[in-house]
Design a protein around this motif. Structure first.
Motif, mmCIF file in Angstrom:
data_model
loop_
_atom_site.group_PDB
_atom_site.id
_atom_site.type_symbol
_atom_site.label_atom_id
_atom_site.label_comp_id
_atom_site.label_asym_id
_atom_site.label_seq_id
_atom_site.Cartn_x
_atom_site.Cartn_y
_atom_site.Cartn_z
ATOM 1 N N MET A 34 81.548 65.604 -29.154
ATOM 2 C CA MET A 34 80.460 64.650 -28.947
ATOM 3 C C MET A 34 81.003 63.355 -28.357
ATOM 4 O O MET A 34 82.105 62.929 -28.687
ATOM 5 N N ARG A 35 80.217 62.743 -27.509
ATOM 6 C CA ARG A 35 80.602 61.485 -26.874
ATOM 7 C C ARG A 35 79.349 60.737 -26.470
ATOM 8 O O ARG A 35 78.295 61.333 -26.260
ATOM 9 N N ARG A 36 79.473 59.444 -26.349
ATOM 10 C CA ARG A 36 78.408 58.668 -25.745
ATOM 11 C C ARG A 36 78.592 58.730 -24.241
ATOM 12 O O ARG A 36 79.716 58.736 -23.750
ATOM 13 N N VAL A 37 77.478 58.795 -23.527
ATOM 14 C CA VAL A 37 77.511 58.918 -22.073
ATOM 15 C C VAL A 37 76.561 57.891 -21.483
ATOM 16 O O VAL A 37 75.418 57.766 -21.927
ATOM 17 N N THR A 38 77.033 57.168 -20.487
ATOM 18 C CA THR A 38 76.164 56.253 -19.750
ATOM 19 C C THR A 38 75.649 56.965 -18.511
ATOM 20 O O THR A 38 76.435 57.552 -17.759
ATOM 21 N N ALA A 39 74.342 56.932 -18.311
ATOM 22 C CA ALA A 39 73.749 57.586 -17.144
ATOM 23 C C ALA A 39 72.488 56.850 -16.726
ATOM 24 O O ALA A 39 71.803 56.249 -17.553
ATOM 25 N N GLU A 40 72.200 56.901 -15.439
ATOM 26 C CA GLU A 40 70.968 56.317 -14.912
ATOM 27 C C GLU A 40 69.825 57.323 -14.908
ATOM 28 O O GLU A 40 68.649 56.941 -14.957
ATOM 29 N N VAL A 41 70.180 58.610 -14.852
ATOM 30 C CA VAL A 41 69.187 59.681 -14.810
ATOM 31 C C VAL A 41 69.661 60.807 -15.714
ATOM 32 O O VAL A 41 70.858 61.137 -15.737
ATOM 33 N N VAL A 42 68.731 61.399 -16.464
ATOM 34 C CA VAL A 42 69.014 62.607 -17.241
ATOM 35 C C VAL A 42 68.049 63.690 -16.794
ATOM 36 O O VAL A 42 66.823 63.505 -16.826
ATOM 37 N N LEU A 43 68.595 64.815 -16.373
ATOM 38 C CA LEU A 43 67.801 65.974 -15.980
ATOM 39 C C LEU A 43 67.814 66.974 -17.133
ATOM 40 O O LEU A 43 68.886 67.412 -17.576
ATOM 41 N N ILE A 44 66.629 67.318 -17.633
ATOM 42 C CA ILE A 44 66.492 68.201 -18.794
ATOM 43 C C ILE A 44 65.808 69.490 -18.359
ATOM 44 O O ILE A 44 64.710 69.479 -17.801
ATOM 45 N N SER A 45 66.470 70.616 -18.652
ATOM 46 C CA SER A 45 65.908 71.906 -18.238
ATOM 47 C C SER A 45 64.804 72.378 -19.181
ATOM 48 O O SER A 45 63.876 73.060 -18.741
ATOM 49 N N HIS A 46 64.911 72.014 -20.463
ATOM 50 C CA HIS A 46 63.882 72.390 -21.432
ATOM 51 C C HIS A 46 64.153 71.631 -22.733
ATOM 52 O O HIS A 46 65.267 71.184 -22.997
ATOM 53 N N HIS A 48 64.767 72.127 -25.910
ATOM 54 C CA HIS A 48 65.404 72.674 -27.086
ATOM 55 C C HIS A 48 66.501 71.700 -27.497
ATOM 56 O O HIS A 48 67.079 71.007 -26.654
ATOM 57 N N PHE A 49 66.811 71.650 -28.796
ATOM 58 C CA PHE A 49 67.670 70.596 -29.344
ATOM 59 C C PHE A 49 69.036 70.501 -28.680
ATOM 60 O O PHE A 49 69.644 69.434 -28.639
ATOM 61 N N ASP A 50 69.532 71.619 -28.150
ATOM 62 C CA ASP A 50 70.867 71.628 -27.558
ATOM 63 C C ASP A 50 70.862 71.333 -26.059
ATOM 64 O O ASP A 50 71.883 71.511 -25.387
ATOM 65 N N HIS A 51 69.717 70.843 -25.560
ATOM 66 C CA HIS A 51 69.613 70.524 -24.128
ATOM 67 C C HIS A 51 68.926 69.193 -23.845
ATOM 68 O O HIS A 51 68.821 68.809 -22.676
ATOM 69 N N ASP A 52 68.447 68.503 -24.862
ATOM 70 C CA ASP A 52 67.671 67.281 -24.589
ATOM 71 C C ASP A 52 68.013 66.151 -25.557
ATOM 72 O O ASP A 52 67.164 65.349 -25.916
ATOM 73 N N TYR A 53 69.273 66.059 -25.941
ATOM 74 C CA TYR A 53 69.689 65.088 -26.957
ATOM 75 C C TYR A 53 69.937 63.719 -26.301
ATOM 76 O O TYR A 53 71.066 63.352 -25.964
ATOM 77 N N LEU A 54 68.869 62.958 -26.156
ATOM 78 C CA LEU A 54 68.952 61.674 -25.465
ATOM 79 C C LEU A 54 69.603 60.590 -26.310
ATOM 80 O O LEU A 54 69.999 59.541 -25.766
ATOM 81 N N ASP A 55 69.750 60.804 -27.614
ATOM 82 C CA ASP A 55 70.348 59.786 -28.485
ATOM 83 C C ASP A 55 71.792 59.468 -28.102
ATOM 84 O O ASP A 55 72.308 58.416 -28.463
ATOM 85 N N LYS A 56 72.453 60.369 -27.401
ATOM 86 C CA LYS A 56 73.847 60.137 -27.024
ATOM 87 C C LYS A 56 73.973 59.385 -25.693
ATOM 88 O O LYS A 56 75.090 59.048 -25.279
ATOM 89 N N VAL A 57 72.853 59.133 -25.019
ATOM 90 C CA VAL A 57 72.886 58.594 -23.664
ATOM 91 C C VAL A 57 72.587 57.093 -23.670
ATOM 92 O O VAL A 57 71.532 56.671 -24.140
ATOM 93 N N ASP A 58 73.499 56.306 -23.134
ATOM 94 C CA ASP A 58 73.313 54.868 -22.984
ATOM 95 C C ASP A 58 72.815 54.552 -21.577
ATOM 96 O O ASP A 58 73.034 55.324 -20.637
ATOM 97 N N GLY A 59 72.173 53.394 -21.437
ATOM 98 C CA GLY A 59 71.787 52.921 -20.112
ATOM 99 C C GLY A 59 70.316 53.018 -19.800
ATOM 100 O O GLY A 59 69.916 52.809 -18.663
ATOM 101 N N ASP A 60 69.474 53.334 -20.780
ATOM 102 C CA ASP A 60 68.027 53.430 -20.571
ATOM 103 C C ASP A 60 67.709 54.309 -19.362
ATOM 104 O O ASP A 60 67.084 53.877 -18.390
ATOM 105 N N PRO A 61 68.141 55.570 -19.379
ATOM 106 C CA PRO A 61 68.019 56.413 -18.203
ATOM 107 C C PRO A 61 66.584 56.855 -17.915
ATOM 108 O O PRO A 61 65.755 56.953 -18.822
ATOM 109 N N LEU A 62 66.339 57.154 -16.656
ATOM 110 C CA LEU A 62 65.116 57.826 -16.244
ATOM 111 C C LEU A 62 65.275 59.308 -16.567
ATOM 112 O O LEU A 62 66.291 59.916 -16.220
ATOM 113 N N VAL A 63 64.291 59.886 -17.238
ATOM 114 C CA VAL A 63 64.351 61.294 -17.631
ATOM 115 C C VAL A 63 63.481 62.127 -16.692
ATOM 116 O O VAL A 63 62.310 61.811 -16.469
#
Length: 222
Positions: A34-46, A48-63
């Motif tokens: 596990m790690r924190r990740v900074t991103a401007e955009v997050v692309l989510i395929s679906h 499910h808990f193992d594909h959309d965990y936005l709590d780890k993402v810094d930077g107020d990304p566009l989803v």
């Protein structure tokens, strides 16, 4: 462009302009570092808990998690194409989105938790990506043999496998990488810490790349 693999279906793409785009962030249950990740955009395929965990993402990304055409950043276009998480039209696990990202003259296709070998219509939409991020662990997604068939249909320039189990994590029900590497013979894999790729050097890239999962860095960006 740099492509880094965090494990499961999570990749970080960094453009030459410093734009950071994250695919399918996983949660702790996936078992990978596990790690924190900074991103401007997050692309989510679906979702499910193992594909959309936005709590780890810094930077107020566009989803991006809806079907259709998107332009989340200047010079970045995404086409999000619906498909299925299983072989029975989504009856078991629902639908997914396949994200086709285009930037810097390259097309990167992330197949998410694809559960079927593409039919003719879907294969035509996905035909000839420059980089294909493909699941191959089976059970929840296509398996090694189906992944090889999908690669034959789509004819990517570079293939990177994902959604498999190894010593760093992954669900017990899914396969390790080895059956996929065996299925892809005689094509040999190039094992790399990351993929550095441009339109100009595309023809010089390995055809099959296995990206190493980087170790956990508590509280640090990837």
């Amino acid at each position: 462009m740099l492509i880094t693999y965090h494990g499961h279906a999570e990749f970080l793409l960094e453009t030459a302009q410093g734009q950071r785009i994250l695919f399918d962030p996983y949660d702790p249950a996936a078992g990978y570092p596990m790690r924190r990740v900074t991103a401007e955009v997050v692309l989510i395929s679906h979702h499910h808990f193992d594909h959309d965990y936005l709590d780890k993402v810094d930077g107020d990304p566009l989803v991006v998690d809806t079907e259709g055409a998107h332009q989340p950043l200047e010079g970045v276009r995404v086409q999000s194409i619906p498909s299925f998480h299983d072989e029975v039209g989504g009856a078991k696990r629902g639908g997914i989105l396949i994200h086709q990202l285009e930037t810097e003259g390259l097309k990167i296709t992330h197949l998410g938790d694809l559960g079927i070998v593409p039919d003719q219509a879907l294969a035509a939409q996905l035909f000839m990506p420059d980089v294909l991020l493909i699941p191959m662990g089976g059970f929840f997604t296509i398996d090694a043999a189906q992944a090889k068939k999908t690669i034959g249909l789509l004819k990517p320039r570079v293939v990177i496998p994902m959604h498999y189990r190894n010593e760093k994590g992954g669900f017990k029900d899914i396969s390790t990488l080895e059956p996929f590497l065996e299925a892809m013979q005689p094509q040999e894999a190039s094992f790399q810490p990351l993929l550095r790729i441009t339109r100009g050097d595309l023809s010089q890239q390995p055809k099959l790349v296995v990206l190493e999962i980087q170790p956990e860095v508590p509280g640090a960006d990837s």
